[in-house]
Write a protein that holds these residues in place. Structure first.
Motif, mmCIF file in Angstrom:
data_model
loop_
_atom_site.group_PDB
_atom_site.id
_atom_site.type_symbol
_atom_site.label_atom_id
_atom_site.label_comp_id
_atom_site.label_asym_id
_atom_site.label_seq_id
_atom_site.Cartn_x
_atom_site.Cartn_y
_atom_site.Cartn_z
ATOM 1 N N ASP A 1 1.131 -30.281 5.511
ATOM 2 C CA ASP A 1 0.615 -29.783 4.231
ATOM 3 C C ASP A 1 0.163 -28.325 4.366
ATOM 4 O O ASP A 1 -0.188 -27.884 5.456
ATOM 5 N N GLU B 1 2.130 -37.469 -5.147
ATOM 6 C CA GLU B 1 1.025 -37.319 -4.198
ATOM 7 C C GLU B 1 -0.231 -37.961 -4.769
ATOM 8 O O GLU B 1 -0.529 -37.788 -5.952
ATOM 9 N N LYS C 1 5.286 -28.857 3.392
ATOM 10 C CA LYS C 1 4.858 -28.477 2.052
ATOM 11 C C LYS C 1 4.471 -27.010 2.098
ATOM 12 O O LYS C 1 3.498 -26.640 2.781
ATOM 13 N N ASN D 1 -2.921 -37.992 1.556
ATOM 14 C CA ASN D 1 -3.528 -36.980 2.435
ATOM 15 C C ASN D 1 -4.417 -37.630 3.488
ATOM 16 O O ASN D 1 -5.177 -38.548 3.186
ATOM 17 N N GLU E 1 0.315 -36.973 4.592
ATOM 18 C CA GLU E 1 0.200 -35.515 4.637
ATOM 19 C C GLU E 1 -0.905 -35.127 5.602
ATOM 20 O O GLU E 1 -2.045 -35.563 5.457
#
Ligand code: C2E
Ligand code: MG
Ligand code: MG
Ligand code: MG
Length: 279
Positions: free
Chosen positions: A178, A58, A199, A116, A148
């Motif tokens: 997420d 990530e 997640k 993200n 995400e």
């Protein structure tokens, strides 16, 4: 204006609020300069399977501030989101992430990079075209990119968000939901969003081994994920017990957390994977 007269002179702010507004104003100005001056840095944190094989990483942004040192994203992403600066910050992160991936993908077969996205960044008109241009310019294979998103991304214009996700998914990009389990996490989202991964929020991951309630919630999340054939990443894994808890229930789970490694500057992270012999 009120700010120029200083704290205590404003009709609109309580004492303290003026200072907070002033701090925010300074932060915004500095952040604008930070993006232009390349003071942002991308960190990576590994995602591994239960055999310990690296599957992805990530991207987590940090701000290397000239006076204040390393500023974590929690201290500037919300300001960026509110001020609209998130578009510049997000574009910067996406470009750097794609450049990095394009350069190192040949050495990392089967590897996925997760980036993200903020609600406002995603809602911006032209986001899909921008990302496509970024992929084209860097030569990144979209099938190696995961985006995400949180529920916030779909809370505004749901139809627009879904349409954008579909367009990007058609290119081969995957979506991850997420912090799953926090917020409202409506099950209807799972049904209607084209997502590939959940997640599980670290609060559940960390409490599950000791708390029967958290354990039950994790079990139900895993059941839903399995039925919907979603990949599952357990975030915030800090201990062997937390890893074992997840791995015993779902052998296909991916782990991410301090137990495996802290986020590190991208190049340092890469060097850690292939230790060069010391002389
Ligand atoms: P997130 O996407 O949920 O990222 C996971 C956070 O958990 C990261 O915090 C990571 O450093 C931290 N973490 C990882 N393993 C562990 C662990 O074992 N224990 C604990 N306690 N924490 C762990 P970080 O890097 O401070 O980022 C915070 C949030 O800032 C992220 O949460 C994400 O929402 C946001 N963020 C970070 N980078 C970006 C970005 O490039 N764009 C946008 N829009 N948001 C970002
Ligand atoms: Mg994340
Ligand atoms: Mg998360
Ligand atoms: Mg989280």
């Amino acid at each position: 204006d009120a700010r120029a007269r200083g704290p205590g002179h404003s009709r609109f702010y309580e004492p303290g609020m003026a200072e907070a507004a002033e701090r925010r104003f300074v932060l915004e100005r500095e952040l604008r300069q930070a993006v232009a001056g390349d003071e942002l840095v991308i960190y990576l944190q590994s995602q591994v399977n239960t055999q310990g094989t690296l599957c992805g990483a990530e991207v987590l942004v940090r701000w290397q501030h000239p006076q204040r040192g390393l500023v974590p994203p929690g201290e500037f992403i919300p300001v960026a989101e509110e001020s609209g600066l998130i578009v510049a910050v997000g574009d910067w992160v996406l470009l750097r992430a794609c450049q990095w991936l394009a350069r190192h993908a040949p050495d990392l077969p089967g590897f996925r990079l997760s980036v993200n996205l903020s609600p406002r960044q995603f809602a911006r008109p032209g986001f899909v075209e921008h990302l496509q241009a970024c992929l084209r310019d860097t030569g990144v294979n979209p099938a190696q990119l995961t985006l995400e998103v949180t529920e916030g991304v779909v809370i505004g214009d749901f139809e627009d968000a879904v349409a954008k996700m579909r367009q990007l998914a058609a290119l081969g990009i995957e979506f991850s939901l997420d912090d799953f389990g926090t917020g409202y996490s409506s099950l209807a989202y799972l049904k209607r969003l084209p997502i590939h991964e959940l997640k599980i929020d670290k609060s559940f991951v960390q409490c599950a081994p000791d708390s029967p309630d958290d354990a039950s919630l994790v079990d139900s999340i895993l059941l839903v994920a399995e039925r919907l054939r979603l990949r599952v990443v357990a975030e915030g894994v800090e201990t062997q017990a937390q890893a074992d808890f997840m791995g015993q229930r779902l052998p296909s789970v991916l782990y991410q957390g301090y137990w495996l490694g802290r986020p590190q500057p991208a190049d340092q992270w890469l060097a850690g994977l292939n230790p060069t012999p010391r002389h």
